[in-house]
Enzyme design. Structure first.
Site, mmCIF file in Angstrom:
data_model
loop_
_atom_site.group_PDB
_atom_site.id
_atom_site.type_symbol
_atom_site.label_atom_id
_atom_site.label_comp_id
_atom_site.label_asym_id
_atom_site.label_seq_id
_atom_site.Cartn_x
_atom_site.Cartn_y
_atom_site.Cartn_z
ATOM 1 N N CYS A 1 4.577 3.418 -75.138
ATOM 2 C CA CYS A 1 3.616 4.526 -75.208
ATOM 3 C C CYS A 1 2.179 4.024 -75.413
ATOM 4 O O CYS A 1 1.253 4.497 -74.770
ATOM 5 C CB CYS A 1 3.949 5.447 -76.382
ATOM 6 N N ASP A 2 1.989 3.081 -76.322
ATOM 7 C CA ASP A 2 0.634 2.738 -76.773
ATOM 8 C C ASP A 2 0.189 1.324 -76.408
ATOM 9 O O ASP A 2 -0.966 0.962 -76.659
ATOM 10 C CB ASP A 2 0.541 2.887 -78.301
ATOM 11 N N CYS B 1 5.669 2.624 -80.810
ATOM 12 C CA CYS B 1 6.186 2.665 -79.438
ATOM 13 C C CYS B 1 5.268 1.871 -78.503
ATOM 14 O O CYS B 1 4.182 2.343 -78.148
ATOM 15 C CB CYS B 1 6.271 4.131 -79.006
HETATM 16 C C1 LIG Z 1 3.450 7.929 -81.812
HETATM 17 C C2 LIG Z 1 4.353 8.220 -80.630
HETATM 18 C C3 LIG Z 1 3.860 8.061 -79.347
HETATM 19 C C4 LIG Z 1 4.688 8.327 -78.266
HETATM 20 N N1 LIG Z 1 4.167 8.201 -77.004
HETATM 21 C C5 LIG Z 1 4.929 8.494 -75.926
HETATM 22 C C6 LIG Z 1 4.392 8.413 -74.601
HETATM 23 O O1 LIG Z 1 3.222 8.047 -74.382
HETATM 24 N N2 LIG Z 1 5.222 8.720 -73.557
HETATM 25 C C7 LIG Z 1 6.520 9.115 -73.738
HETATM 26 O O2 LIG Z 1 7.202 9.411 -72.751
HETATM 27 N N3 LIG Z 1 7.055 9.195 -74.988
HETATM 28 C C8 LIG Z 1 6.298 8.898 -76.076
HETATM 29 N N4 LIG Z 1 6.841 8.976 -77.341
HETATM 30 C C9 LIG Z 1 8.245 9.368 -77.469
HETATM 31 C C10 LIG Z 1 8.393 10.914 -77.346
HETATM 32 O O3 LIG Z 1 7.512 11.538 -78.245
HETATM 33 C C11 LIG Z 1 9.822 11.341 -77.644
HETATM 34 O O4 LIG Z 1 10.707 10.618 -76.804
HETATM 35 C C12 LIG Z 1 10.008 12.838 -77.399
HETATM 36 O O5 LIG Z 1 9.148 13.592 -78.216
HETATM 37 C C13 LIG Z 1 11.445 13.239 -77.686
HETATM 38 O O6 LIG Z 1 11.571 14.625 -77.539
HETATM 39 P P1 LIG Z 1 12.720 15.439 -78.315
HETATM 40 O O7 LIG Z 1 12.556 16.848 -77.868
HETATM 41 O O8 LIG Z 1 14.022 14.784 -78.138
HETATM 42 O O9 LIG Z 1 12.388 15.272 -79.869
HETATM 43 P P2 LIG Z 1 11.073 15.562 -80.712
HETATM 44 O O10 LIG Z 1 9.866 15.585 -79.885
HETATM 45 O O11 LIG Z 1 11.135 14.611 -81.845
HETATM 46 O O12 LIG Z 1 11.297 17.051 -81.251
HETATM 47 C C14 LIG Z 1 12.311 17.336 -82.175
HETATM 48 C C15 LIG Z 1 11.917 18.595 -82.941
HETATM 49 O O13 LIG Z 1 13.022 19.015 -83.739
HETATM 50 C C16 LIG Z 1 12.527 19.503 -84.977
HETATM 51 N N5 LIG Z 1 13.584 19.471 -85.988
HETATM 52 C C17 LIG Z 1 14.146 18.367 -86.539
HETATM 53 N N6 LIG Z 1 15.065 18.730 -87.462
HETATM 54 C C18 LIG Z 1 15.072 20.100 -87.473
HETATM 55 C C19 LIG Z 1 15.803 21.072 -88.216
HETATM 56 N N7 LIG Z 1 16.727 20.711 -89.123
HETATM 57 N N8 LIG Z 1 15.549 22.388 -87.999
HETATM 58 C C20 LIG Z 1 14.627 22.769 -87.058
HETATM 59 N N9 LIG Z 1 13.889 21.888 -86.327
HETATM 60 C C21 LIG Z 1 14.125 20.572 -86.534
HETATM 61 C C22 LIG Z 1 11.386 18.558 -85.287
HETATM 62 O O14 LIG Z 1 10.496 19.147 -86.231
HETATM 63 C C23 LIG Z 1 10.757 18.363 -83.909
HETATM 64 O O15 LIG Z 1 9.756 19.303 -83.672
HETATM 65 C C24 LIG Z 1 6.039 8.732 -78.458
HETATM 66 C C25 LIG Z 1 6.527 8.894 -79.749
HETATM 67 C C26 LIG Z 1 5.695 8.641 -80.826
HETATM 68 C C27 LIG Z 1 6.254 8.819 -82.223
#
Ligand SMILES: Cc1cc2nc3c(=O)[nH]c(=O)nc-3n(C[C@H](O)[C@H](O)[C@H](O)COP(=O)(O)OP(=O)(O)OC[C@H]3O[C@@H](n4cnc5c(N)ncnc54)[C@H](O)[C@@H]3O)c2cc1C
Length: 301
Positions: free
Chosen positions: A134-135, A131
């Site tokens: 992000c980084d 990303c």
């Molecule tokens: C390395 C990295 C750096 C990043 N840096 C930034 C940043 O600096 N700023 C920023 O704004 N965004 C950043 N992002 C993006 C950000 O992390 C995501 O946009 C955000 O986490 C999305 O949130 P979410 O709740 O949609 O999903 P997620 O955070 O992905 O959470 C989804 C959850 O669902 C769970 N899950 C999946 N399948 C199942 C299942 N079948 N049963 C039960 N649980 C399940 C997973 O285990 C996970 O915990 C970064 C991403 C990465 C990978």
């Protein structure tokens, strides 16, 4: 019988949980891996409002979770494997049991597609990133590489060209899949160098990443590219596999309207798993809030 089951405890799921439990809905979060999802693994977040000096992912998630807990949300560490319709709503099946609920919010996130080459895991967070938004700021005035040939790879390369000293864009084909306007912008940049018909065969370094091994897929020639960063932008993989037969999806992502309603009444989706343009913590939080509000209105009706 729960009022709402939220699948996933990332920013989208936890925000939906704050709204739902504060509206006095009996709320259960089911989480397969770690509390906080992708956000929990981020060292330093500089673009989430309210933290002028940045915040770590674990700290942010701890604050989100404590706020949800205050309103009585339940959390169970179980992986959801299926959702089935029942007369009263839905049955959510996990690796440990089954739960009945009147509604479901799917907030399972997305996974970055991995290159699956040597060094990718070893240098994750120490040069390898998925990303640039992000980084990217960590690579000010040093050379970096981006791998990929679609719109997002080109977008990442353009974004990084304003931060890094030089950007190598590595693509395994001769032509980009990205739209022409973006490619034209790319070609106009002095500090972006294309490495076409190349694949990455290894990522190397000591404590931090230092170089890439490339192979020309036409001539078979190998080369070493000195670079401190690699942004892998070869697509995302939706976590929605078992839901694709139940809900309308687009390229694996769940299609919703702007109130987070999916194609099935009583099932809502929020965060990175949704078909949408920008996948960030702040957009996931926005989706989670909307899903929490919509589910409350749906259950009242
Ligand atoms: C390395 C990295 C750096 C990043 N840096 C930034 C940043 O600096 N700023 C920023 O704004 N965004 C950043 N992002 C993006 C950000 O992390 C995501 O946009 C955000 O986490 C999305 O949130 P979410 O709740 O949609 O999903 P997620 O955070 O992905 O959470 C989804 C959850 O669902 C769970 N899950 C999946 N399948 C199942 C299942 N079948 N049963 C039960 N649980 C399940 C997973 O285990 C996970 O915990 C970064 C991403 C990465 C990978």
């Amino acid at each position: 019988m729960y009022d709402v089951i939220i699948i996933g405890s990332g920013p989208a799921g936890l925000t939906a949980a704050i709204y739902a439990s504060r509206a006095k809905l009996k709320t259960l979060i089911l989480e397969a891996n770690v509390l906080g999802g992708n956000t929990a693994i981020i060292d330093q977040i500089d673009n989430y409002p309210g933290f002028p000096f940045g915040v770590s992912g674990t700290e942010l998630i701890d604050l989100f979770y404590r706020q949800a807990e205050r309103f009585g949300v339940e959390l169970r560490m179980e992986e959801v494997t299926a959702i089935q319709a029942i007369p009263e709503g839905h049955k959510v099946v996990t690796n440990a049991g089954e739960y009945m609920t009147r509604s479901v919010i799917v907030a399972m996130g997305a996974k970055r597609r991995q290159l699956q080459v040597d060094g990718e895991q070893e240098f994750l967070g120490r040069g390898v990133s998925y990303c640039a938004t992000c980084d990217g700021a960590f690579f000010s005035a040093v050379p970096v590489a981006v791998v990929g040939g679609g719109d997002s790879a080109v977008k990442e390369a353009l974004f990084l060209s304003d931060i890094a000293s030089r950007v190598y864009l590595i693509h395994r084909r001769e032509e980009f899949r990205a739209n022409r306007t973006a490619v034209d912008k790319l070609l106009a940049k002095d500090n972006i160098e294309l490495k076409l018909n190349r694949i990455i065969t290894g990522i190397e370094g000591d404590a931090l990443m230092q170089r890439l091994r490339l192979k020309d897929v036409v001539t078979g020639e190998e080369e070493i590219l000195e670079t401190e960063g690699l942004f892998v932008s070869i697509g995302l993989v939706s976590a929605a596999d078992f839901l694709s037969s139940l809900l309308d999806t687009d390229d694996g992502y769940i299609v919703t309207d702007e109130t987070m309603c999916t194609s099935v009444p009583g099932i809502f989706a929020a965060g990175d798993i949704r078909a949408k343009h920008a996948r960030q913590i702040s957009t996931a939080v926005g989706d989670g809030a909307m899903a929490g509000i919509t589910v409350t209105e749906y259950l009242k009706e």
